[in-house]
Scaffold this motif. Sequence first.
Motif, PDB file in Angstrom:
ATOM      1  N   ALA A 199      47.437 -14.200 -42.716  1.00  0.00           N
ATOM      2  CA  ALA A 199      47.174 -15.543 -43.245  1.00  0.00           C
ATOM      3  C   ALA A 199      46.408 -16.369 -42.205  1.00  0.00           C
ATOM      4  O   ALA A 199      45.404 -17.015 -42.510  1.00  0.00           O
ATOM      5  N   ARG A 200      46.895 -16.315 -40.971  1.00  0.00           N
ATOM      6  CA  ARG A 200      46.264 -17.115 -39.926  1.00  0.00           C
ATOM      7  C   ARG A 200      44.836 -16.653 -39.626  1.00  0.00           C
ATOM      8  O   ARG A 200      43.897 -17.445 -39.611  1.00  0.00           O
ATOM      9  N   GLU A 201      44.687 -15.365 -39.434  1.00  0.00           N
ATOM     10  CA  GLU A 201      43.351 -14.867 -39.045  1.00  0.00           C
ATOM     11  C   GLU A 201      42.329 -15.041 -40.158  1.00  0.00           C
ATOM     12  O   GLU A 201      41.167 -15.366 -39.906  1.00  0.00           O
ATOM     13  N   LEU A 202      42.768 -14.802 -41.378  1.00  0.00           N
ATOM     14  CA  LEU A 202      41.813 -14.913 -42.491  1.00  0.00           C
ATOM     15  C   LEU A 202      41.395 -16.369 -42.682  1.00  0.00           C
ATOM     16  O   LEU A 202      40.210 -16.666 -42.877  1.00  0.00           O
ATOM     17  N   MET A 203      42.355 -17.290 -42.591  1.00  0.00           N
ATOM     18  CA  MET A 203      41.999 -18.710 -42.733  1.00  0.00           C
ATOM     19  C   MET A 203      41.065 -19.151 -41.617  1.00  0.00           C
ATOM     20  O   MET A 203      40.127 -19.923 -41.845  1.00  0.00           O
TER      21      MET A 203
ATOM     22  N   LEU B 233      37.563 -17.745 -42.329  1.00  0.00           N
ATOM     23  CA  LEU B 233      36.888 -18.402 -43.452  1.00  0.00           C
ATOM     24  C   LEU B 233      36.739 -19.909 -43.229  1.00  0.00           C
ATOM     25  O   LEU B 233      36.364 -20.646 -44.145  1.00  0.00           O
ATOM     26  N   ASP B 234      37.070 -20.356 -42.019  1.00  0.00           N
ATOM     27  CA  ASP B 234      36.985 -21.782 -41.697  1.00  0.00           C
ATOM     28  C   ASP B 234      37.857 -22.651 -42.586  1.00  0.00           C
ATOM     29  O   ASP B 234      37.469 -23.748 -42.998  1.00  0.00           O
ATOM     30  N   LEU B 235      39.025 -22.154 -42.889  1.00  0.00           N
ATOM     31  CA  LEU B 235      39.959 -22.900 -43.737  1.00  0.00           C
ATOM     32  C   LEU B 235      41.103 -23.471 -42.915  1.00  0.00           C
ATOM     33  O   LEU B 235      41.942 -24.192 -43.440  1.00  0.00           O
ATOM     34  N   ALA B 236      41.153 -23.093 -41.646  1.00  0.00           N
ATOM     35  CA  ALA B 236      42.314 -23.496 -40.830  1.00  0.00           C
ATOM     36  C   ALA B 236      42.184 -24.947 -40.377  1.00  0.00           C
ATOM     37  O   ALA B 236      41.082 -25.458 -40.259  1.00  0.00           O
TER      38      ALA B 236
END
Length: 360
Positions: A350-354, A357-360
């Motif tokens: 969850a953390r790495e993907l966000m 994708l610049d969603l964090a």
Amino acid sequence: APAAVIKMQIVVIGAGQAGLSAAYHLKRRGMAPHKEFVVLDQSPEPGGAWQHRWPSLTLSTVNRIHDLPGMPFAEALDTTATEMPANTAVPTYFAAYEKRFELPIYRPVTVKVVCKRDGRFRIETDRVQFSARGLINATGTWESPYIPDVPGRDRFKGRQLHTKDYKTAEEFRGKHVVVVGGGISGIQLLDEISRVTRTSWVTRRPPEFRQGPFDAEAGRAAVAKVEDRVRHGLPPDSVVSVTGIPFTPAIEAMQARGLLNRLPMFSEITEDGVRWPDGTSLRAEVILWCTGFRSSLDHLAPLMLHGESGGITMTGRLATQAAKDPRVHLVGYGPSASTIGANRAGGAAARELMEFLDLA
Ligand code: FAD
């Protein structure tokens, strides 16, 4: 008219331990349920593959089911009821969990295929179609039973079944059952069936029983071994195959009953039994294949994640990220194919993907 495509940032496929952990962490990190991410699950009810396990597998006979993040098992049900079948206990827990955290799970929805379209992923299901920028795949192994290709398999006039199809020993009463497989399920089912009928046990290699406790250090070493394989693009070994089989009181009792005299793997199946290379044969009415599972990843075939070494090269903090396409995470795969591994992998993915994708 062409079917509508629902746009998401992230789609999670599978709502077992791994998918639920990923969903929990996506939500906690600020992703909006239903609007930015969804979880698609093909099973009819909550519980992941646990809802399909045989009825005699209870909370006392499983290895250990770790709590999902954020809510312990004991909040959903009485964990001292150790004789409760895992196929009702875990679904009860997962259902309470999904409700508590209001996770956006859609079921039953089967993902047929995922392909690339216009720089995004197109997720084709038996219902609606989704489009997403990132993918967390958590489809487990239950849908992919493995049976080795032994000559004569089609010739056998008796019954052949896999662990996945097993319900109860009673149906074999009066029949000679050959149990194939040296893993935990093979041994547990051998124990049960041998109480009602004649059995023979066949394994490829002598099983390795582990004496003494399996401490955290041994656990880390086992996981590291599988992690190393997938980081090098090799197909994963199952975590259980590297942890060995705990020498429990139940297994000690089996040994005392003379049940653990295994036979080596046969080389051929005949009409009415099995045969070894030296010509020895054994008549049998049933062959029960406890020969394990493979990862259910066929729906990802168009993404061409596999490499030359036969596996998918994995990268990232906990090796959940596909090296060939960093927008794809596999959780509950390889080193995270255990309930505790699936928990951690869900968080890392969850953390790495966000972040990616610049969603964090
Ligand atoms: P699953 O629980 O298999 O969940 C995957 C979900 O994805 C399912 O709901 C499935 O329907 C769905 N799905 C699959 N394909 C698709 C698709 N194409 N589209 C949509 N949905 C899909 N581990 C332990 O830590 N402790 C134990 O005691 C233990 N006992 C085990 C006993 C047995 C008999 C087996 C086979 C495994 C056991 N394991 C145990 C390993 C265990 O399976 C994993 O630890 C963990 O439960 C797997 O979780 P998961 O989320 O990866 O997969």
